[in-house]
Design an enzyme around this catalytic site. Structure first.
Site, PDB file in Angstrom:
ATOM      1  N   GLY A 189      -5.916   1.617   0.994  1.00  0.00           N
ATOM      2  CA  GLY A 189      -7.129   1.139   1.681  1.00  0.00           C
ATOM      3  C   GLY A 189      -6.629  -0.048   2.408  1.00  0.00           C
ATOM      4  O   GLY A 189      -5.458  -0.584   2.511  1.00  0.00           O
ATOM      5  N   PHE A 190      -7.755  -1.015   2.700  1.00  0.00           N
ATOM      6  CA  PHE A 190      -7.461  -2.158   3.726  1.00  0.00           C
ATOM      7  C   PHE A 190      -6.599  -2.969   2.589  1.00  0.00           C
ATOM      8  O   PHE A 190      -5.631  -3.617   2.779  1.00  0.00           O
ATOM      9  CB  PHE A 190      -8.523  -2.659   4.185  1.00  0.00           C
ATOM     10  N   ASP A 193      -8.027  11.000  -7.628  1.00  0.00           N
ATOM     11  CA  ASP A 193      -9.262  10.383  -7.448  1.00  0.00           C
ATOM     12  C   ASP A 193      -9.164   9.794  -9.128  1.00  0.00           C
ATOM     13  O   ASP A 193      -8.953  10.377 -10.099  1.00  0.00           O
ATOM     14  CB  ASP A 193     -10.263  11.572  -7.589  1.00  0.00           C
ATOM     15  N   GLY A 223      -7.964   2.265 -19.223  1.00  0.00           N
ATOM     16  CA  GLY A 223      -7.497   3.223 -20.490  1.00  0.00           C
ATOM     17  C   GLY A 223      -5.949   3.117 -20.158  1.00  0.00           C
ATOM     18  O   GLY A 223      -5.061   3.148 -21.049  1.00  0.00           O
ATOM     19  N   TYR A 239     -23.208  -0.102  -5.061  1.00  0.00           N
ATOM     20  CA  TYR A 239     -21.820  -1.198  -5.097  1.00  0.00           C
ATOM     21  C   TYR A 239     -22.180  -2.220  -6.015  1.00  0.00           C
ATOM     22  O   TYR A 239     -21.616  -2.348  -6.906  1.00  0.00           O
ATOM     23  CB  TYR A 239     -21.783  -1.491  -3.860  1.00  0.00           C
TER      24      TYR A 239
END
Ligand code: UDP
Length: 324
Positions: free
Chosen positions: A15-16, A61, A107, A150
């Protein structure tokens, strides 16, 4: 033979912000394991790293079990849809990565006895009733509004991080990130800067939501990464704001971008999204005190660097569009 280098796992590494962190850790001599499911991340952000032997990409994921062989010294949890448009389109994934993803990343840190740093957000303060926002302000969040997916996911993530610190003694850090901009922002992520810059460069109307009097405070990405790198190496367990306190209205921000691009675009007003915060400015006294950090880039310098990237990407995209 396992490597003697320090090793970091960066979730959301394509990502960014994640990709800039990959660059920074590599520059500091770390081996980097970048994880991303690519729903909002982009392989183009890390393609310049792909041939390096000290860089590894896992298409994963992080809401699923994470297995990484070998030692890990730090886990940076940056995976999440992060623009209002993204988390409105991906509400369940946003909640899952903030909740289940944070659990899995913690974890992993526990299993490897690694430091853990959570990318949290100024959205924890919601539409704030205290201004500027200090870390000890608990916020004003609407849990059932469209942004709640969010805000509440990140608030849960903070609570989970503190629980792992208190119960499992994991060495955790929490950064509350305020509006940040720079190269590798997704052109169509819907945030103010990519929207305004793409519109101005294409000569389209620049869409300011509401009357444009709402404020934000914009931090250049290199400053943010410096603050985060220092925070990881500090002993501070409680949340720390990192952002640039120079505040402006969104109307002023749009005008500055139009001026810098030399565009003839005009500003048009569109309706304000639900629960859009009216003001936002970080109080960075804590970061100054404990990290000796403060932003170095002024807005024009940062915007000019970002503009170079947007010009190049829009050129590339236009050519690709023509071929398609
Ligand atoms: N905004 C705008 N026009 C756009 C995109 C955003 O006026 O095309 C406004 C938005 O309503 C908010 C501010 O710009 O008041 C910053 O929005 P952004 O999506 O960048 O992030 P936020 O700070 O709201 O998380």
């Amino acid at each position: 033979m396992s490597s003697q280098k320090s090793r970091v796992v960066i979730t959301g590494g394509a990502g960014f912000l994640g990709s800039h962190l990959c660059d920074r850790f590599l520059a500091e001599g770390w081996e980097v394991i970048c994880m991303d499911n690519l729903i909002t991340g982009d392989l183009r952000n890390i393609e310049h790293l792909s041939a390096r032997s000290d860089f590894h990409f896992y298409h994963q994921d992080v809401t699923e079990f994470i297995h990484v062989p070998g030692k890990i010294d730090a886990v940076m949890h940056f995976a999440s849809p992060a623009s209002p448009v993204d988390y409105l389109e991906l509400p369940i994934q946003t909640l899952k990565v903030g909740a289940l993803g944070t659990h899995k990343a913690l974890g992993l840190a526990r299993e490897k006895n690694a430091r853990f740093l959570l990318a949290s957000t100024s959205e924890c303060y919601g539409d704030p009733l205290v201004h500027p926002q200090r870390e000890d302000y608990w916020g004003n969040v609407n849990p059932v509004g469209p942004r709640g997916v969010y805000d509440e996911a990140k608030r849960f993530a903070e609570a989970m991080t503190m629980a792992y610190h208190r119960y499992h003694k994991v060495r955790t850090r929490i950064v509350r990130i305020f509006n940040t901009y720079g190269p590798r922002m997704r052109l169509n992520d819907g945030r103010a800067l990519p929207a305004f810059m793409s519109q101005a460069l294409r000569g389209e109307d620049v869409t300011v939501f509401g009357d444009g009097s709402q404020t934000r405070s914009f931090c250049y990405v290199d400053d943010l990464v410096e603050g985060i790198y220092r925070l990881l190496h500090s002993d501070e367990v409680y949340p720390t704001n990192i952002g640039n306190p120079s505040e402006m209205t969104i109307e002023q921000f749009a005008r500055r971008i139009i001026e810098l691009t030399g565009s003839k675009s005009k500003i048009v007003h569109k309706s304000l999204p639900v629960d859009d915060p009216k003001v936002r400015q970080p109080d960075i006294a804590k970061a100054r005190r404990i990290l000796g950090w403060e932003p170095r880039y002024d807005l024009d310098t940062g915007l000019k660097k970002t503009l170079e990237y947007f010009r190049e990407r829009l050129g590339v995209d236009a050519k690709q569009g023509a071929k398609a």
